[in-house]
Write a protein that holds these residues in place. Structure first.
Motif, mmCIF file in Angstrom:
data_model
loop_
_atom_site.group_PDB
_atom_site.id
_atom_site.type_symbol
_atom_site.label_atom_id
_atom_site.label_comp_id
_atom_site.label_asym_id
_atom_site.label_seq_id
_atom_site.Cartn_x
_atom_site.Cartn_y
_atom_site.Cartn_z
ATOM 1 N N LEU A 45 0.904 -1.220 0.020
ATOM 2 C CA LEU A 45 -0.051 -0.085 -0.031
ATOM 3 C C LEU A 45 0.804 1.223 0.106
ATOM 4 N N ARG A 46 2.017 1.093 0.949
ATOM 5 C CA ARG A 46 2.800 2.529 0.664
ATOM 6 C C ARG A 46 3.439 2.589 -0.752
ATOM 7 N N ALA A 47 3.928 1.477 -1.293
ATOM 8 C CA ALA A 47 4.307 1.520 -2.579
ATOM 9 C C ALA A 47 3.555 2.053 -3.665
ATOM 10 N N ILE A 48 2.286 1.700 -3.753
ATOM 11 C CA ILE A 48 1.286 2.234 -4.705
ATOM 12 C C ILE A 48 1.003 3.873 -4.231
ATOM 13 N N GLY A 49 1.062 4.128 -3.007
ATOM 14 C CA GLY A 49 0.947 5.465 -2.596
ATOM 15 C C GLY A 49 2.177 6.305 -3.126
ATOM 16 N N GLU A 50 3.537 5.665 -3.066
ATOM 17 C CA GLU A 50 4.581 6.318 -3.356
ATOM 18 C C GLU A 50 4.495 6.582 -4.979
ATOM 19 N N ALA A 51 3.951 5.701 -5.565
ATOM 20 C CA ALA A 51 3.827 5.903 -6.915
ATOM 21 C C ALA A 51 2.525 6.639 -7.409
ATOM 22 N N ARG A 52 2.034 7.128 -6.615
ATOM 23 C CA ARG A 52 0.950 8.238 -6.756
ATOM 24 C C ARG A 52 -0.508 7.906 -7.334
ATOM 25 N N LEU A 53 -0.633 6.415 -7.120
ATOM 26 C CA LEU A 53 -1.937 5.930 -7.537
ATOM 27 C C LEU A 53 -2.912 6.266 -6.618
ATOM 28 N N ILE A 54 -2.642 6.117 -5.369
ATOM 29 C CA ILE A 54 -3.796 6.686 -4.456
ATOM 30 C C ILE A 54 -3.109 7.453 -3.391
ATOM 31 N N THR A 55 -3.779 8.435 -2.809
ATOM 32 C CA THR A 55 -3.210 9.042 -1.862
ATOM 33 C C THR A 55 -4.215 8.805 -0.529
ATOM 34 N N PRO A 56 -3.777 8.370 0.328
ATOM 35 C CA PRO A 56 -4.637 7.871 1.487
ATOM 36 C C PRO A 56 -4.836 9.341 2.406
ATOM 37 N N LEU A 57 -5.834 9.712 2.982
ATOM 38 C CA LEU A 57 -6.189 10.443 3.803
ATOM 39 C C LEU A 57 -5.182 10.290 5.101
ATOM 40 N N ARG A 58 -4.868 11.360 6.045
ATOM 41 C CA ARG A 58 -4.379 11.020 7.190
ATOM 42 C C ARG A 58 -5.345 11.381 8.256
ATOM 43 N N SER A 59 -5.315 10.447 9.417
ATOM 44 C CA SER A 59 -5.797 10.808 10.661
ATOM 45 C C SER A 59 -5.367 11.855 11.507
ATOM 46 N N GLU A 60 -5.951 12.185 12.417
ATOM 47 C CA GLU A 60 -5.313 13.189 13.447
ATOM 48 C C GLU A 60 -3.780 12.941 13.820
ATOM 49 N N GLY A 61 -3.760 11.832 14.311
ATOM 50 C CA GLY A 61 -2.585 11.153 14.504
ATOM 51 C C GLY A 61 -1.379 10.780 13.394
ATOM 52 N N GLY A 62 -1.792 10.989 12.152
ATOM 53 C CA GLY A 62 -0.730 10.944 11.096
ATOM 54 C C GLY A 62 -1.105 9.452 10.304
ATOM 55 N N HIS A 63 -1.875 8.572 10.847
ATOM 56 C CA HIS A 63 -1.901 7.172 10.377
ATOM 57 C C HIS A 63 -2.711 7.494 9.018
ATOM 58 N N ARG A 64 -2.578 6.487 8.116
ATOM 59 C CA ARG A 64 -3.281 6.513 6.772
ATOM 60 C C ARG A 64 -4.551 5.827 7.020
ATOM 61 N N ARG A 65 -5.455 6.701 6.096
ATOM 62 C CA ARG A 65 -6.865 6.109 6.033
ATOM 63 C C ARG A 65 -7.167 5.878 4.649
ATOM 64 N N TYR A 66 -7.762 5.020 4.272
ATOM 65 C CA TYR A 66 -8.178 4.437 2.935
ATOM 66 C C TYR A 66 -9.683 4.456 2.746
#
Length: 108
Positions: free
Chosen positions: A33-54
């Motif tokens: 999931l991080r790899a497809i995010g780094e490839a800019r396929l998806i950009t997950p939102l971040r929680s207030e704590g900075g965690h990825r949310r899909y």
């Protein structure tokens, strides 16, 4: 559950899924999931704590990337293929709208 079955049920934009849950749903790793995010396929939102949310929409895209990766396609290539598929789908939708508009008689 196959990826096709999963995709049919993933249709909203609520970013409710954590990275761990998303990876578990598709039998993949958070690194994927991080790899497809780094490839800019998806950009997950971040929680207030900075965690990825899909969102379900993002998970549907991730499932397609996983299908391609499982077939031996490198992640970067899979991301490009998905982007091109989306562009083609949008172009076909616009083309269909033009055809419908051209066939509709105008009122005088």
């Amino acid at each position: 559950m196959t990826a096709d079955d999963t995709r049919g049920r993933l249709d909203d934009d609520d970013p409710a899924y954590t990275m761990g849950r998303a990876a578990e749903m598709f039998g993949t790793t958070p690194a994927f999931l991080r790899a497809i995010g780094e490839a800019r396929l998806i950009t997950p939102l971040r929680s207030e704590g900075g965690h990825r949310r899909y969102s379900r929409y993002q998970l549907r895209i991730a499932a397609r990337a996983r299908e391609l990766a499982d077939q031996g396609t490198p992640i970067e290539a899979a991301c490009r293929i998905i982007a091109l598929e989306d562009q083609l789908e949008e172009a076909q939708r616009i083309n269909a709208e033009y055809h419908r508009a051209a066939q509709t008689p105008t009122a005088a």
